[in-house]
Design a protein around this motif. Sequence first.
Motif, PDB file in Angstrom:
ATOM      1  N   ARG A  44      11.413  21.981   6.489  1.00  0.00           N
ATOM      2  CA  ARG A  44      11.215  23.146   6.257  1.00  0.00           C
ATOM      3  C   ARG A  44      11.534  24.099   7.526  1.00  0.00           C
ATOM      4  O   ARG A  44      11.417  23.694   8.734  1.00  0.00           O
ATOM      5  CB  ARG A  44       9.593  23.398   6.292  1.00  0.00           C
ATOM      6  CG  ARG A  44       9.036  22.459   5.192  1.00  0.00           C
ATOM      7  CD  ARG A  44       7.510  22.782   4.912  1.00  0.00           C
ATOM      8  NE  ARG A  44       6.873  21.901   6.207  1.00  0.00           N
ATOM      9  CZ  ARG A  44       5.701  21.810   6.634  1.00  0.00           C
ATOM     10  NH1 ARG A  44       4.868  22.436   5.697  1.00  0.00           N
ATOM     11  NH2 ARG A  44       5.186  21.116   7.674  1.00  0.00           N
ATOM     12  N   GLN A  45      12.700  25.025   6.992  1.00  0.00           N
ATOM     13  CA  GLN A  45      13.099  25.854   8.087  1.00  0.00           C
ATOM     14  C   GLN A  45      12.128  26.630   8.782  1.00  0.00           C
ATOM     15  O   GLN A  45      11.242  27.579   7.878  1.00  0.00           O
ATOM     16  CB  GLN A  45      14.269  26.428   7.643  1.00  0.00           C
ATOM     17  CG  GLN A  45      15.446  25.437   7.324  1.00  0.00           C
ATOM     18  CD  GLN A  45      16.938  25.748   7.701  1.00  0.00           C
ATOM     19  OE1 GLN A  45      16.982  26.846   8.787  1.00  0.00           O
ATOM     20  NE2 GLN A  45      17.805  24.984   7.479  1.00  0.00           N
ATOM     21  N   GLY A  81      12.412  24.278  12.816  1.00  0.00           N
ATOM     22  CA  GLY A  81      11.805  23.856  11.639  1.00  0.00           C
ATOM     23  C   GLY A  81      10.859  22.797  11.846  1.00  0.00           C
ATOM     24  O   GLY A  81      10.874  22.029  12.866  1.00  0.00           O
ATOM     25  N   GLY A 108       8.452  27.369   5.421  1.00  0.00           N
ATOM     26  CA  GLY A 108       9.981  27.744   5.161  1.00  0.00           C
ATOM     27  C   GLY A 108      10.226  28.082   3.505  1.00  0.00           C
ATOM     28  O   GLY A 108       9.279  27.969   2.758  1.00  0.00           O
TER      29      GLY A 108
END
Lengths: 646, 646
Positions: B92-93, B120, B179
């Motif tokens: 997940r950024q 992330g 994200g």
Amino acid sequence: MFRVHLIIVSDTCSKDPSKDRVIPAVSEIINLRSDEYVLKGTSIIPDEKTFIQSEISSVARDSKIDLIITSGGTGFGVRDVTPEAVAPLLDRQAPGLVQMMIQESLKITPMAALSRPVAGVMGKCIVITLPGSPKGACENLTSIFPILSHALSLACGSSATPHGVSQKLQNVNSSHDVGHHKHNHPHNGACEHSHKGPKFYNRSNDLSRPVTERARQSPYPMISVDEALDVINATVPTPRVEERNIDQTLIGYVIAENIYSTVNVPGYRASIVDGYAVGNYSFPNTYDVSDISHANSLASSTRLESNTIVRVTTGAPVPNGTFAVIPVESTYVESSRVDSNGKEEEARVFIDVDEIVKEGDNIREPGSDVEINDLILSEGTEITAVGGEIGLLSSVGLRTVNVYRKPIIGIMSTGDEVVDPSSCSSLIGGQVWDSNRPSLITACKGNNFEVVDLGIVEDVANRLESSIRQAYSKRGVDIIITTGGVSMGELDLLKPTIERALNGIIHFGRVAMKPGKPTTFGSFGNKLIFGLPGNPASALVTFHLFVLPCLRLWSGRSKNRYKLPTVKVKLGEAFYLDPRPEYQRAKILQNDDGCLIAYSTGRQRSSRVGSMYTANGLLCLPSSTNQSSPILPEGNVIEAIMIGPL
Amino acid sequence: MFRVHLIIVSDTCSKDPSKDRVIPAVSEIINLRSDEYVLKGTSIIPDEKTFIQSEISSVARDSKIDLIITSGGTGFGVRDVTPEAVAPLLDRQAPGLVQMMIQESLKITPMAALSRPVAGVMGKCIVITLPGSPKGACENLTSIFPILSHALSLACGSSATPHGVSQKLQNVNSSHDVGHHKHNHPHNGACEHSHKGPKFYNRSNDLSRPVTERARQSPYPMISVDEALDVINATVPTPRVEERNIDQTLIGYVIAENIYSTVNVPGYRASIVDGYAVGNYSFPNTYDVSDISHANSLASSTRLESNTIVRVTTGAPVPNGTFAVIPVESTYVESSRVDSNGKEEEARVFIDVDEIVKEGDNIREPGSDVEINDLILSEGTEITAVGGEIGLLSSVGLRTVNVYRKPIIGIMSTGDEVVDPSSCSSLIGGQVWDSNRPSLITACKGNNFEVVDLGIVEDVANRLESSIRQAYSKRGVDIIITTGGVSMGELDLLKPTIERALNGIIHFGRVAMKPGKPTTFGSFGNKLIFGLPGNPASALVTFHLFVLPCLRLWSGRSKNRYKLPTVKVKLGEAFYLDPRPEYQRAKILQNDDGCLIAYSTGRQRSSRVGSMYTANGLLCLPSSTNQSSPILPEGNVIEAIMIGPL
């Protein structure tokens, strides 16, 4: 020159040789006739019929002796048995010689009438029996000297012509039977004459005779461990050569030829690293990648194009004209292209090198590991389990190699009391579990020899005989190792079986060592046999001390490498010395200052196989005789035989 | 407490770590927050995508790290690839974190606009990328500290609850996707996410990617020989126990139980000699012979009649009431009689003994060799080829024993260039004869392990994969030893095959040693694999250094006895030192003063298998780094590993 051997027959002197007075006296009168006679040897044995017979047989057989003189045991005492022992050995008796000796003695003393000498011919030897007193012995011998050399010349026959004996005189001999006691006579004991010539008495007990007649002491001379090893060395047949495949089954074989490489290794200029084949270019700089050379490619026939580089993998041939190879770690891809197969490939690579690149860097030149015609392994090299020899032979593309054949070993336990654990679940009476066969099979296999399990053989003479015969003839065995049956009991059948039933030779039957005194070694032509003691620790110690060197010699190890390796070790504790040289089972390890140090494995009784557990060495403790103290203190340095890894 | 790992991404610093200034600077600002953060580790790697990805994966997988910080490679330079390496790793950024960092930096310098950070969540780690300058790195990090601990608490999820984070706060997390880059996204490279959690990047080359993308340096950290042995030690499965028959096939097995004797050895009072069982009589004297006791007789239940003696053979039970046994050598037959079978037997025997006879002389008492319930072999004992252990187990009547199972070894050569000598008669191009497979099979067999020959496998990825799968599944192999294919070339398939095709773990892929640097060790559950270098000498050295200890450990040797024995040796000649610790093939022998002395076996190039021929030891030469001279003079004492007998 006639060669003389003198045997003193005397219970007293055999226990204490310093009491003998006959050897010096007889030596003196023989030396007076040193133009004709030489005293080649002497022995002192007890008043035992078996000893007398075996000693005379042994001298007559083993040595080049013309005249055997005994002294002692010719009187009327209960232990005087020399005439009874000698008479059956004689092919032809010589009553004239006897009469001559008695007649001359009677001139000196009427007691001579109580002497009961015999004399005669045994093979090509003349045997005469003198009284036990120095004076009587010398008088008797002197009385017959005038005719003795003539008799000896005749007895020698045509195969040895002493000086002054004409062929004519010898020819007389062949039609001139001196004795009347000749063949077809009823023999007392087991004299086994054949018509081809005398068959000599064996030392071992005659199993057909009553137990009361068996030897009360071992008739085999006690020899030293070194002498025993010398005898083994002299007896082992020359190993045969055979061709074998080069693989893991070669472990323990000895190479029987000098092996020269027929190829270069490597066979081409090979890259040592993954990287880029370059010319003598300037660096750092960026170059076009013109080609790829993988291992197995034929790139060695291609050329490096000017100002380009070729990607090469480890071991791959480099293109002709390659100056050096730069490792991939010192490079970066600067640009890539898509090749004809649609694959992305390196186009230009930056060679990030500051140092000077030398010609040949990271290149193995042809033949730089092994050159054509290099001697890669010499005759006598042992193939080890480390793998280096197999690797070397394989690396030059060989498939087979000539090695010395290894003997095939048959292993047998003997004894009615010995029980195989797989055959029953508990023991009764005086039974014992068989531990020698499994432990010896283990030791043979562990030393990379092929083994045939001959099982347990009962104490029945013809069973033992047929088991041995079958092992040699039907089961392909070259050497048999038996345990048990080598002591002094009436059921100790091994020696009689070897000598009497199988017509073999016993090379030694007693060794001055602890444990393992009754160790026996015999042969039948090209087949060998070891009779090891039945006590388990003795069996394993004598296996490592005698059998393993024998096997190593027979499989091609050289005369100076067939024994197990010895090391010098410091004693980690004090050791009591035995009158016999002792081979103590020991744990050998390296101490902090780098020296090898040895500790006993505990109680050393020969029945206690536990003394072999954890042992990797045999400490060679000297005999306590001639030592200032019966204790060898901690810290002393002595030799040890390595039987396992450190 | 959040655990932090800092990775410096820099070509310059990875070549010379002393040039790094970031680690001290970042350490300092982390230490200022030591109530919340602890720096657990640092690494320095070059600007290589593969390195960055594998290092981050490795840290995230192997350690208990909450925050991974990189520094460097976020700019516009050609070698700046950190964002491109990190982005595909992230589950997940966190663009908000990125924006916060850039915003704060812009307050200080407009150049911050040229930074390209990413941030992330990867598994339960947060990853952030800082610039390469110490100042920029500290500013960026400081700017996000206010919200970082909260983010970390959320990322940790419920399985780890840092201080001060309420359950309520954590529950928010599960319905709170930070994200927008989440699953089903097109991946750059071979990111292998699964829905159960992150699947981490493998260090090995992705074989499906162009050759231009492969690592230019080994991505595997260089570990020391001792570290490698520790890893092996930690990875080897616990050995299984199995019951086996007691025979020569047990050589090399380790006993898996304490073994107590269920019997006495001997089981009865046994005579040590051939002789006569006597009472407490006076000697010398003559006695009637009343009976005979052979080995295996039941005479132990009979009694010695007063003033008579019984003939006994070696090992036979003595009658009840026996005081001692007199050896036959000290006796004479005085008269004989004919027994009921018509056999002549001894009637009266003279015992010719002057010395005092002690009670028990020449008698082995029951249990005096092994007593019932004695511990005869303890767990961990190795069955040697000497035979002592097999003898001991047999002597107490055991048929089977529990031992540790030995692993079954599969041996494989890899490489298109490798040719079996039995398959063709001469080489072309860049071909070489296969010497590794035969030499390694020899070394395994010679160390008493069972081997499956897996042949030569071409450099084709799915061939290698299917050969390994088949060896484990169909051929019962526990451990595979391959040679070749572990260098940096595009055909070095072993590591990618282990990691990518077979989902195995590579525990190490580079060792700081000469020869043998690319030695690789991996596992698949309870199956192990060694990738040894293709150079023949390297293969045999690393076999003895790593594989053999692994095999010994897996077959039950204890943690302090699984390595090969080492000894201290004196150098018989001067040795040049290499920057890497070197394992020189040497001939070790004992010199005249009892010390072990070592000589080189000659040219040590790793391709020259001849350097293993005659070698019985590996000299442990230290690295030339930190040595006052690159030459270790003759006479110096160093350690050596024994690979063969002295």
